[in-house]
Design an enzyme around this catalytic site. Sequence first.
Site, PDB file in Angstrom:
ATOM      1  N   LYS A 157      -2.214  -7.124  -3.263  1.00 54.27           N
ATOM      2  CA  LYS A 157      -1.923  -5.879  -3.983  1.00 54.27           C
ATOM      3  C   LYS A 157      -0.442  -5.802  -4.346  1.00 54.27           C
ATOM      4  O   LYS A 157      -0.089  -5.364  -5.438  1.00 54.27           O
ATOM      5  CB  LYS A 157      -2.324  -4.680  -3.130  1.00 54.27           C
ATOM      6  CG  LYS A 157      -3.828  -4.540  -2.942  1.00 54.27           C
ATOM      7  CD  LYS A 157      -4.168  -3.322  -2.101  1.00 54.27           C
ATOM      8  CE  LYS A 157      -5.667  -3.189  -1.904  1.00 54.27           C
ATOM      9  NZ  LYS A 157      -6.013  -2.027  -1.041  1.00 54.27           N
ATOM     10  N   GLU A 158       0.419  -6.224  -3.430  1.00 52.19           N
ATOM     11  CA  GLU A 158       1.862  -6.225  -3.713  1.00 52.19           C
ATOM     12  C   GLU A 158       2.195  -7.231  -4.806  1.00 52.19           C
ATOM     13  O   GLU A 158       3.074  -6.974  -5.646  1.00 52.19           O
ATOM     14  CB  GLU A 158       2.629  -6.548  -2.432  1.00 52.19           C
ATOM     15  CG  GLU A 158       2.556  -5.433  -1.391  1.00 52.19           C
ATOM     16  CD  GLU A 158       3.088  -5.856  -0.028  1.00 52.19           C
ATOM     17  OE1 GLU A 158       3.532  -4.966   0.727  1.00 52.19           O
ATOM     18  OE2 GLU A 158       3.051  -7.062   0.287  1.00 52.19           O
ATOM     19  N   ASP A 208       2.395  -8.414   9.535  1.00 54.99           N
ATOM     20  CA  ASP A 208       3.436  -8.675  10.532  1.00 54.99           C
ATOM     21  C   ASP A 208       3.064  -9.873  11.402  1.00 54.99           C
ATOM     22  O   ASP A 208       3.921 -10.686  11.771  1.00 54.99           O
ATOM     23  CB  ASP A 208       3.639  -7.439  11.420  1.00 54.99           C
ATOM     24  CG  ASP A 208       4.122  -6.231  10.642  1.00 54.99           C
ATOM     25  OD1 ASP A 208       4.819  -6.423   9.628  1.00 54.99           O
ATOM     26  OD2 ASP A 208       3.801  -5.103  11.054  1.00 54.99           O
ATOM     27  N   ASN A 243       1.168  -9.320   0.063  1.00 57.51           N
ATOM     28  CA  ASN A 243      -0.288  -9.327   0.019  1.00 57.51           C
ATOM     29  C   ASN A 243      -0.725  -9.277  -1.447  1.00 57.51           C
ATOM     30  O   ASN A 243       0.114  -9.126  -2.353  1.00 57.51           O
ATOM     31  CB  ASN A 243      -0.887  -8.182   0.837  1.00 57.51           C
ATOM     32  CG  ASN A 243      -0.490  -6.801   0.335  1.00 57.51           C
ATOM     33  OD1 ASN A 243      -0.462  -6.544  -0.871  1.00 57.51           O
ATOM     34  ND2 ASN A 243      -0.176  -5.901   1.261  1.00 57.51           N
TER      35      ASN A 243
END
Length: 491
Positions: free
Chosen positions: A207-208, A275, A205
Amino acid sequence: MTEHLYQPILDHFKNARILCVGDIMLDRFVYGSVDRVSPEAPVPVFHIKRDLLALGGAGNVVRNLASLGANVFFSSVIGQDESGRMLESLIGAEKTVRSRFLVDEHRHTTTKTRFIAQGQQMMRADQEQTHALTSVQESDLFSALKNEVESVDVVILSDYGKGVLTPNLIQDIIKHASELKKPVIIDPKGRHYEIYNGCTLLTPNHKELAQATGYPTTSDEEVSKAASILLERVSVQHLLVTRGAQGMALFSRDEGPVFIPSKALDVFDVSGAGDTVISVFAAALACNANLEVAAHLSNIAAGIVVAKVGTAVVKVSEIMDAIHRDMGEDTKETHLLTWDQARDKVMLWHQKGLKVGFTNGCFDVLHPGHLKLLNEAKSQCDRLVVAVNTDRSVSALKGPARPIHSEQDRSVMLSAFDCVDIVVAFDQDTPFELIQHLRPDVLVKGSDYTVDTVVGAKEVMGWGGSVYLVDLKQGYSTTSIVAKISSGSRN
């Protein structure tokens, strides 16, 4: 993108063969109320009413794949404990899933328990041990899944950083899959993405991605720069970056970026949306979709699942309905919810601290007695679920001349009442299975029943609910109305 492009892919999801490996967790949701402060310490007293167990972590990826109809082989590590046994049972209940678990007697199965009252999460309690697998365990787990790689279309690695996907195991799987020309899709964790070198696609995502590169990822330009930097650092072919309300973006080494706007209409809970994305993307890829089509389908699915509560799943029919709406087509209006759609609604209401009532019947020819029952039922709860017998069920109960109105027409009329919030049909002799599926707080029936004879009463009271009996309005019944019509009587 048109229905003609998507439909064949979605139709073949049931033929997709996918291997999933990763960190599985047990998610426990404990619902209750807080009415006072403990005399022992300045802390709230939580009164437990009911709890719910669900597959979490990589287990939620498996749930999503199974919901899509895909055939899955799943492998993970659990502890020799009750949580591990519960996970085995939950996975075993998924009909299209085979599994192989490595049991580690020195590991506590990761369990996350959330306490929820008045629609708010009060606390989360975690039990886990996240030490990395030993070299022997790595070898055992790889041996258990090695032969499965050859028989699948796509490999998913779901890394939640709990110790199952060690760098050595990741590379063993990637190298073996590459030799067999099987794509490997990874949901990454942490800062050091070099451990994923050689995989086909990563799904961080935004942020990751920012955490892994040290660069901001707010605007299109920023996320493009961060993705370019990551592709330089890590030997992967593609990135699919999920961006929340901004949708997602697909980056490839030899092609320009593809930005896909969000399809979400309402956002209640983003838990587990990643997921769903990796599951739909993998299933589409397994059905020979190209990367852009797979990304578009994943984006549509993400828009559906964030409108649900908790770590929810999405079905092929829901994706197709969303595609029709996006194309401006009028889908057939229905006032009947499926059991799963109704459960999603009930779970959302419970999250908000609302009391859910349940009543049932044929409701074939509506009359004042029905209206009294429904209004009194609604007076006992915040939201009312009305379960109607299907046409087949009505015929079995009342005879071949019934019903007068179809289940669809009956649901339309019931939905017109302000006191009715949702309508759902059941085909069984009694609504017992539906009651267990929805877990309402209040069961409402007419006073021609007793509490002991109300179907589901014992179960509802067992999880903290109640039963309410309504005094019947005398002189009204569908059977008598039909008899009067048949005889031509006005009395």
